[in-house]
Write an enzyme that holds these catalytic residues in place. Sequence first.
Site, PDB file in Angstrom:
ATOM      1  N   CYS A   1       0.802  -1.231   0.000  1.00 28.49           N
ATOM      2  CA  CYS A   1       0.000   0.000   0.000  1.00 28.49           C
ATOM      3  C   CYS A   1       0.830   1.275   0.000  1.00 28.49           C
ATOM      4  O   CYS A   1       1.885   1.336   0.616  1.00 28.49           O
ATOM      5  CB  CYS A   1      -0.888   0.032   1.226  1.00 28.49           C
ATOM      6  SG  CYS A   1      -1.869  -1.442   1.463  1.00 28.49           S
TER       7      CYS A   1
ATOM      8  N   ARG B   1       5.031   0.143  -5.786  1.00 29.48           N
ATOM      9  CA  ARG B   1       4.938  -0.628  -4.545  1.00 29.48           C
ATOM     10  C   ARG B   1       4.016  -1.840  -4.699  1.00 29.48           C
ATOM     11  O   ARG B   1       4.038  -2.741  -3.862  1.00 29.48           O
ATOM     12  CB  ARG B   1       4.432   0.258  -3.406  1.00 29.48           C
ATOM     13  CG  ARG B   1       5.370   1.404  -3.082  1.00 29.48           C
ATOM     14  CD  ARG B   1       4.738   2.380  -2.124  1.00 29.48           C
ATOM     15  NE  ARG B   1       4.566   1.821  -0.801  1.00 29.48           N
ATOM     16  CZ  ARG B   1       5.510   1.756   0.123  1.00 29.48           C
ATOM     17  NH1 ARG B   1       6.714   2.214  -0.145  1.00 29.48           N
ATOM     18  NH2 ARG B   1       5.266   1.252   1.310  1.00 29.48           N
TER      19      ARG B   1
ATOM     20  N   TRP C   1      -2.925  -2.817  -1.548  1.00 31.47           N
ATOM     21  CA  TRP C   1      -2.506  -4.178  -1.881  1.00 31.47           C
ATOM     22  C   TRP C   1      -3.233  -5.057  -0.876  1.00 31.47           C
ATOM     23  O   TRP C   1      -2.930  -5.019   0.315  1.00 31.47           O
ATOM     24  CB  TRP C   1      -0.993  -4.294  -1.728  1.00 31.47           C
ATOM     25  CG  TRP C   1      -0.389  -5.542  -2.291  1.00 31.47           C
ATOM     26  CD1 TRP C   1       0.012  -5.758  -3.573  1.00 31.47           C
ATOM     27  CD2 TRP C   1      -0.083  -6.745  -1.568  1.00 31.47           C
ATOM     28  NE1 TRP C   1       0.542  -7.021  -3.698  1.00 31.47           N
ATOM     29  CE2 TRP C   1       0.494  -7.642  -2.490  1.00 31.47           C
ATOM     30  CE3 TRP C   1      -0.237  -7.162  -0.251  1.00 31.47           C
ATOM     31  CZ2 TRP C   1       0.908  -8.926  -2.120  1.00 31.47           C
ATOM     32  CZ3 TRP C   1       0.175  -8.433   0.115  1.00 31.47           C
ATOM     33  CH2 TRP C   1       0.748  -9.294  -0.820  1.00 31.47           C
TER      34      TRP C   1
ATOM     35  N   ASN D   1      -1.536   1.722   5.681  1.00 33.85           N
ATOM     36  CA  ASN D   1      -0.606   0.743   5.132  1.00 33.85           C
ATOM     37  C   ASN D   1      -0.175  -0.138   6.295  1.00 33.85           C
ATOM     38  O   ASN D   1       0.295   0.374   7.303  1.00 33.85           O
ATOM     39  CB  ASN D   1       0.600   1.489   4.521  1.00 33.85           C
ATOM     40  CG  ASN D   1       1.734   0.556   4.152  1.00 33.85           C
ATOM     41  OD1 ASN D   1       1.544  -0.646   4.029  1.00 33.85           O
ATOM     42  ND2 ASN D   1       2.914   1.117   3.975  1.00 33.85           N
ATOM     43  N   GLY D   2      -0.384  -1.458   6.180  1.00 37.35           N
ATOM     44  CA  GLY D   2       0.021  -2.346   7.267  1.00 37.35           C
ATOM     45  C   GLY D   2      -1.131  -3.246   7.679  1.00 37.35           C
ATOM     46  O   GLY D   2      -2.086  -3.439   6.920  1.00 37.35           O
TER      47      GLY D   2
ATOM     48  N   GLU E   1      18.612 -16.245  -9.046  1.00 37.28           N
ATOM     49  CA  GLU E   1      18.161 -14.879  -9.316  1.00 37.28           C
ATOM     50  C   GLU E   1      17.571 -14.773 -10.730  1.00 37.28           C
ATOM     51  O   GLU E   1      16.519 -14.158 -10.926  1.00 37.28           O
ATOM     52  CB  GLU E   1      19.337 -13.907  -9.112  1.00 37.28           C
ATOM     53  CG  GLU E   1      19.048 -12.448  -9.424  1.00 37.28           C
ATOM     54  CD  GLU E   1      17.863 -11.850  -8.683  1.00 37.28           C
ATOM     55  OE1 GLU E   1      17.348 -12.480  -7.739  1.00 37.28           O
ATOM     56  OE2 GLU E   1      17.424 -10.763  -9.078  1.00 37.28           O
TER      57      GLU E   1
ATOM     58  N   LYS F   1      13.709 -13.737 -11.574  1.00 35.07           N
ATOM     59  CA  LYS F   1      13.361 -12.626 -12.475  1.00 35.07           C
ATOM     60  C   LYS F   1      12.356 -13.093 -13.511  1.00 35.07           C
ATOM     61  O   LYS F   1      11.376 -12.431 -13.782  1.00 35.07           O
ATOM     62  CB  LYS F   1      14.594 -12.082 -13.219  1.00 35.07           C
ATOM     63  CG  LYS F   1      15.551 -11.199 -12.480  1.00 35.07           C
ATOM     64  CD  LYS F   1      15.033  -9.858 -12.050  1.00 35.07           C
ATOM     65  CE  LYS F   1      14.366  -9.935 -10.730  1.00 35.07           C
ATOM     66  NZ  LYS F   1      15.071  -9.725  -9.533  1.00 35.07           N
TER      67      LYS F   1
ATOM     68  N   GLU G   1       8.798 -13.957 -11.994  1.00 35.11           N
ATOM     69  CA  GLU G   1       7.999 -12.869 -11.429  1.00 35.11           C
ATOM     70  C   GLU G   1       7.437 -11.923 -12.491  1.00 35.11           C
ATOM     71  O   GLU G   1       6.365 -11.373 -12.305  1.00 35.11           O
ATOM     72  CB  GLU G   1       8.743 -12.101 -10.335  1.00 35.11           C
ATOM     73  CG  GLU G   1       9.937 -11.323 -10.781  1.00 35.11           C
ATOM     74  CD  GLU G   1      10.674 -10.659  -9.616  1.00 35.11           C
ATOM     75  OE1 GLU G   1      10.044 -10.321  -8.614  1.00 35.11           O
ATOM     76  OE2 GLU G   1      11.892 -10.469  -9.740  1.00 35.11           O
TER      77      GLU G   1
ATOM     78  N   HIS H   1      20.511 -36.022  -9.529  1.00 31.90           N
ATOM     79  CA  HIS H   1      19.903 -36.631  -8.341  1.00 31.90           C
ATOM     80  C   HIS H   1      18.378 -36.518  -8.360  1.00 31.90           C
ATOM     81  O   HIS H   1      17.746 -36.645  -7.314  1.00 31.90           O
ATOM     82  CB  HIS H   1      20.485 -36.002  -7.075  1.00 31.90           C
ATOM     83  CG  HIS H   1      21.962 -36.228  -6.955  1.00 31.90           C
ATOM     84  ND1 HIS H   1      22.506 -37.466  -6.702  1.00 31.90           N
ATOM     85  CD2 HIS H   1      23.015 -35.384  -7.117  1.00 31.90           C
ATOM     86  CE1 HIS H   1      23.831 -37.377  -6.689  1.00 31.90           C
ATOM     87  NE2 HIS H   1      24.167 -36.116  -6.940  1.00 31.90           N
TER      88      HIS H   1
ATOM     89  N   LYS I   1       6.322  -4.077  -4.192  1.00 30.71           N
ATOM     90  CA  LYS I   1       7.738  -3.700  -4.120  1.00 30.71           C
ATOM     91  C   LYS I   1       8.256  -3.772  -2.692  1.00 30.71           C
ATOM     92  O   LYS I   1       9.379  -4.161  -2.441  1.00 30.71           O
ATOM     93  CB  LYS I   1       7.898  -2.280  -4.675  1.00 30.71           C
ATOM     94  CG  LYS I   1       9.330  -1.781  -4.706  1.00 30.71           C
ATOM     95  CD  LYS I   1      10.104  -2.477  -5.797  1.00 30.71           C
ATOM     96  CE  LYS I   1      11.552  -2.069  -5.864  1.00 30.71           C
ATOM     97  NZ  LYS I   1      12.343  -3.100  -6.558  1.00 30.71           N
TER      98      LYS I   1
HETATM   99  C1  F6R Z   1      12.424  -9.639  -6.678  1.00 26.84           C
HETATM  100  C2  F6R Z   1      12.210  -8.747  -5.562  1.00 26.84           C
HETATM  101  C3  F6R Z   1      11.910  -9.330  -4.237  1.00 26.84           C
HETATM  102  C4  F6R Z   1      12.656  -8.540  -3.147  1.00 26.84           C
HETATM  103  C5  F6R Z   1      12.243  -9.036  -1.757  1.00 26.84           C
HETATM  104  C6  F6R Z   1      13.001  -8.313  -0.661  1.00 26.84           C
HETATM  105  O1  F6R Z   1      12.709  -8.946  -7.854  1.00 26.84           O
HETATM  106  O2  F6R Z   1      12.264  -7.548  -5.716  1.00 26.84           O
HETATM  107  O3  F6R Z   1      12.240 -10.667  -4.186  1.00 26.84           O
HETATM  108  O4  F6R Z   1      14.026  -8.709  -3.343  1.00 26.84           O
HETATM  109  O5  F6R Z   1      10.865  -8.822  -1.578  1.00 26.84           O
HETATM  110  O6  F6R Z   1      12.783  -6.941  -0.721  1.00 26.84           O
HETATM  111  P1  F6R Z   1      13.767  -5.924  -0.028  1.00 26.84           P
HETATM  112  O7  F6R Z   1      15.070  -6.015  -0.720  1.00 26.84           O
HETATM  113  O8  F6R Z   1      13.121  -4.589  -0.181  1.00 26.84           O
HETATM  114  O9  F6R Z   1      13.875  -6.356   1.407  1.00 26.84           O
END
Ligand code: F6R
Length: 609
Positions: free
Chosen positions: A2, A27, A74, A100-101, A482, A486, A489, A505, A604
């Site tokens: 949010c 976000r 959100w 937010n929360g 990673e 990417k 997501e 395995h 985010k």
């Molecule tokens: C993936 C991504 C998430 C964040 C994770 C941690 O692209 O952005 O996996 O890395 O939610 O977020 P932070 O770094 O803000 O603690």
Amino acid sequence: MCGIVGYVGDGNAKDIIIDGLKKLEYRGYDSAGIALNQKNNLVVRKKIGRIANLEEMIQGEDLTSHIGIGHTRWATHGAPSDVNSHPHLSQDGRIAVVHNGIIENFVELKKWLTEEKGITFKSETDTEVIAQLIGVYYEHDLVDAVYKAVEKMEGAYAIGVIAAEEPDKIVAVRRDAPLIVGLGNNCNFIASDIPALLKYARTIYLIENNETVVITKNEAKIYDMDRNEVKRDVFHVTWDADAAEKEGYDHFMLKEIHEQPKGVYETLTRRLEKGGSIKLDGISLTKEDLDKINKIYIVACGTAYHAGLVGKYAIEKFARIPVEVDVASEFRYRDPFVDDHTLFIAVSQSGETQDTLAALREAKNKGARILSVVNVVGSSVARESHDVFYTWAGPEIAVASTKAYTTQLICMYLIALYMATQKGTITKEYYDHIMDELKQLPDKLEELLKSEKQIEEIAKKQYRQTSVFYIGRGSDVGISYEGSLKLKEISYINSFAIAAGELKHGTIALMEQGTLVIALATQDKLYDKMLSNIQEVKARGAYVIGLAKKSNTAIEEQADDVIYIPDCADEVTPVLAVVPLQLFAYYIAKLRGCDIDKPKNLAKSVTVE
Ligand code: F6R
């Protein structure tokens, strides 16, 4: 998650708030809304979906006002819907709240408000409880009513509140969720994050936990829990307004991928003395402190966790201290072995990730020294750490993290090298060699970005895939994770990463004609082993895209397509190897028509557990 924006001043509140909300889209959200005070009446408009839906709904309406609050939601409690969107009103319509929360005791509060106060709830949200609670306590004094309500509320939240009768002020409270105040010209703001304000205010207050803020057009005051005024130094934002704009790129993600040479350069060179030694601003770990430490945990989530995996390689190799890397949501519930000989390194772009924050607190309570690697200045993780090492990535807007990751890797190398020099576990020659390799990375990243067209062409052949495997060895394993994250997501393709040696395995059972495998073979000492692994999957019909250093061309005989990274020392390949994988994910998602900067279901800043 949010986003909150509030405005009071001479301008048109509706336009300014909606503009601010758009800057918080990164976000993640599923609905948006706004509450304005018009002639002592609260007008609320809210709509499921994108902010554009809200704009369309209010188009042509006269919503002139000089004060208001806005929100991108959100969903946590209650599905995304118009009625569950924020702002929420008290029963008499005189109080509006954005939040937010999570309010953890909302069931209990809702019961009390329903049974004892005769309130009928309209939505399924925990937020409506806040609006009703403040409404119940309201006696012509918004600040007093908010204080009384907050006393009853448990959980993590940032709220913004306006009252119909008090068209001059916004009251906001912060507890474990981000909140800042922007100081403008004849206007003031509240917001969840700096990008919302960049166009209007460069001077801000970072609000601390359990503080209440009252803003009017000409004043912004901060109070503690006992209602005493608190003085706060202002923080000057140095980013230019363009930092939160796409600047000609189709998506923020692509812009941020291209900003990596600069981010890496900034993160590195700001920490280097003329003679090449490391100056760790924000870290006060002395040799004595380090001698006391016998164990390091690196704890984080998602992409930041993947940066931790590379951090483990670097710290163990250079500084010879054992490192465990843990997913934050697991760490806190497994009674980890932590004491005052433990160094806990939290890695977080946003600095607001609830799981990381909770793990940090767990470790701190058990006596660990806390060092954090964070991008957002003044965020919760930064504030609760003993030492903070900032990445200099600049604002990261796309939900999928790219430049934050590569700058986190640079921080990991610097921390590892610093520890190694303090502990005397590295020779001068080896230190100079690695430092030299690190310094060459910004130029090599620029060179690597020139392969973009080739990667787009490869993506054109593969974007209809339904599953993709990433394999690698050594530090390439973390990069495989990673790359796979990417891809899944932003393109919603089911992808899976595994250490190449583990394939046989079990997972190799999934290989069949046409299965796409992305094989990372950037490590000189593991190169031949990787070529064998590629042969294994090829023999089962896989289509292989190989990733290797420019000079290691033998891979062309095994793989169907090869992407090269510039030659460099094995130790620093992760910073380069991840970039083609980011671009591959980007182009696949683009060809599939996905909403790249705002993938479905993702946020985010993940401020819930
Ligand atoms: C993936 C991504 C998430 C964040 C994770 C941690 O692209 O952005 O996996 O890395 O939610 O977020 P932070 O770094 O803000 O603690």
